[in-house]
Write a protein that holds these residues in place. Structure first.
Motif, short mmCIF file in Angstrom:
data_model
loop_
_atom_site.label_atom_id
_atom_site.label_comp_id
_atom_site.label_asym_id
_atom_site.label_seq_id
_atom_site.Cartn_x
_atom_site.Cartn_y
_atom_site.Cartn_z
N GLU A 47 0.82 -1.21 0.00
CA GLU A 47 0.00 0.00 0.00
C GLU A 47 0.85 1.27 0.00
O GLU A 47 0.44 2.28 -0.53
N SER A 48 2.04 1.19 0.61
CA SER A 48 2.87 2.39 0.73
C SER A 48 4.02 2.45 -0.28
O SER A 48 4.87 3.33 -0.19
N GLY A 49 4.08 1.53 -1.22
CA GLY A 49 5.11 1.57 -2.25
C GLY A 49 6.48 1.14 -1.76
O GLY A 49 7.50 1.71 -2.15
N VAL A 50 6.50 0.13 -0.89
CA VAL A 50 7.76 -0.39 -0.35
C VAL A 50 7.91 -1.84 -0.78
O VAL A 50 6.96 -2.61 -0.69
N PHE A 51 9.10 -2.19 -1.26
CA PHE A 51 9.38 -3.57 -1.65
C PHE A 51 10.00 -4.27 -0.44
O PHE A 51 11.05 -3.86 0.05
N VAL A 52 9.33 -5.30 0.07
CA VAL A 52 9.80 -6.03 1.24
C VAL A 52 10.18 -7.44 0.81
O VAL A 52 9.44 -8.10 0.09
N LYS A 53 11.36 -7.87 1.27
CA LYS A 53 11.84 -9.20 0.90
C LYS A 53 12.64 -9.79 2.05
O LYS A 53 13.43 -9.12 2.69
N VAL A 54 12.41 -11.07 2.31
CA VAL A 54 13.24 -11.83 3.24
C VAL A 54 14.10 -12.73 2.35
O VAL A 54 13.58 -13.54 1.59
N ALA A 55 15.41 -12.52 2.43
CA ALA A 55 16.33 -13.29 1.58
C ALA A 55 17.62 -13.56 2.34
O ALA A 55 17.92 -12.89 3.32
N LYS A 56 18.36 -14.52 1.85
CA LYS A 56 19.65 -14.83 2.46
C LYS A 56 20.59 -13.64 2.23
O LYS A 56 20.56 -13.00 1.18
N ASN A 57 21.41 -13.40 3.22
CA ASN A 57 22.33 -12.26 3.15
C ASN A 57 23.32 -12.37 2.00
O ASN A 57 23.70 -11.37 1.40
N THR A 58 23.71 -13.60 1.66
CA THR A 58 24.65 -13.77 0.55
C THR A 58 24.01 -13.37 -0.78
O THR A 58 24.67 -12.79 -1.64
N LEU A 59 22.71 -13.66 -0.92
CA LEU A 59 22.01 -13.27 -2.14
C LEU A 59 21.85 -11.76 -2.22
O LEU A 59 22.02 -11.16 -3.29
N VAL A 60 21.55 -11.15 -1.08
CA VAL A 60 21.41 -9.69 -1.05
C VAL A 60 22.75 -9.03 -1.33
O VAL A 60 22.83 -8.02 -2.04
N THR A 61 23.83 -9.61 -0.79
CA THR A 61 25.17 -9.08 -1.03
C THR A 61 25.47 -9.05 -2.52
O THR A 61 25.98 -8.06 -3.05
N ARG A 62 25.14 -10.11 -3.21
CA ARG A 62 25.36 -10.16 -4.66
C ARG A 62 24.45 -9.19 -5.39
O ARG A 62 24.85 -8.59 -6.39
N GLY A 78 22.83 -12.19 10.30
CA GLY A 78 21.62 -12.70 10.94
C GLY A 78 20.43 -12.66 10.01
O GLY A 78 20.51 -12.18 8.88
N PRO A 79 19.30 -13.16 10.49
CA PRO A 79 18.09 -13.15 9.67
C PRO A 79 17.53 -11.74 9.55
O PRO A 79 17.18 -11.11 10.55
N LEU A 80 17.51 -11.22 8.32
CA LEU A 80 17.08 -9.84 8.10
C LEU A 80 15.95 -9.76 7.08
O LEU A 80 15.88 -10.55 6.14
#
Length: 174
Positions: A47-62, A78-80
């Motif tokens: 509703e507020s135009g925010v993309f929320v994702k739970v992903a592994k930190n290694t994937l986010v790092t890449r 940690g789990p973020l």
């Protein structure tokens, strides 16, 4: 459930696409939240135009390599849960701040804006940023003020002449 290589590549591509165009990033620990609470958070995020994702930190790092969010790579521990502001720079901050009020298990860990990383306590600063409409109205009021002052200055001599004539007329009538 473990992801295979193609699924991981899809997640990295999706996050990289969002990170390349996002205005800000808020990473928060979500351990202890129920599925219904996370579903509610995702609904509010849409509703507020925010993309929320739970992903592994290694994937986010890449995914954030080569973007302005590369500065957060060392802090991803940690789990973020990752919230990217897509439309409005302060949207992710407002979402996490408001949701954390009712759910103490959601703890902001870091904030990133403009290639700079800040601690999670700066989520309040990010949340206080004006929305696009608020910023435009502030800009408009600043732009209109000189014109308003000019009209007042130009109208003042005529107003003073009118007052003098009125006072002179009152003196002659008395």
């Amino acid at each position: 459930m473990a992801l295979n290589l193609t699924q991981k590549q899809e997640v990295v591509a999706e996050l990289a696409n969002v990170a390349s165009s996002a205005h800000s990033l808020v990473a928060a620990e979500y351990a202890g939240l129920t599925v219904s609470q996370l579903t509610d958070l995702r609904k509010k995020a849409r509703e507020s135009g925010v993309f929320v994702k739970v992903a592994k930190n290694t994937l986010v790092t890449r995914a954030v390599e080569g973007t302005e969010y590369q500065c957060v790579v060392d802090a991803l521990v940690g789990p973020l849960l990752y919230a990217f502001s897509v439309e409005d720079p302060g949207a992710a901050g407002r979402l996490i701040k408001d949701f954390a009020k009712g759910n103490e298990k959601l703890v902001p860990k870091l904030v990133s804006v403009g290639g700079q990383m800040y601690p999670g306590t700066h989520v309040d600063v990010l949340a206080s940023l004006p929305t696009r409409d608020q910023a435009l109205s502030m800009l408009l009021s600043v732009m209109v003020q000189p014109a308003t002052m000019l009209v007042r200055v130009l109208a003042e001599p005529a107003t003073q002449v009118t007052r003098v004539i009125q006072q002179a007329g009152e003196k002659q009538a008395a």
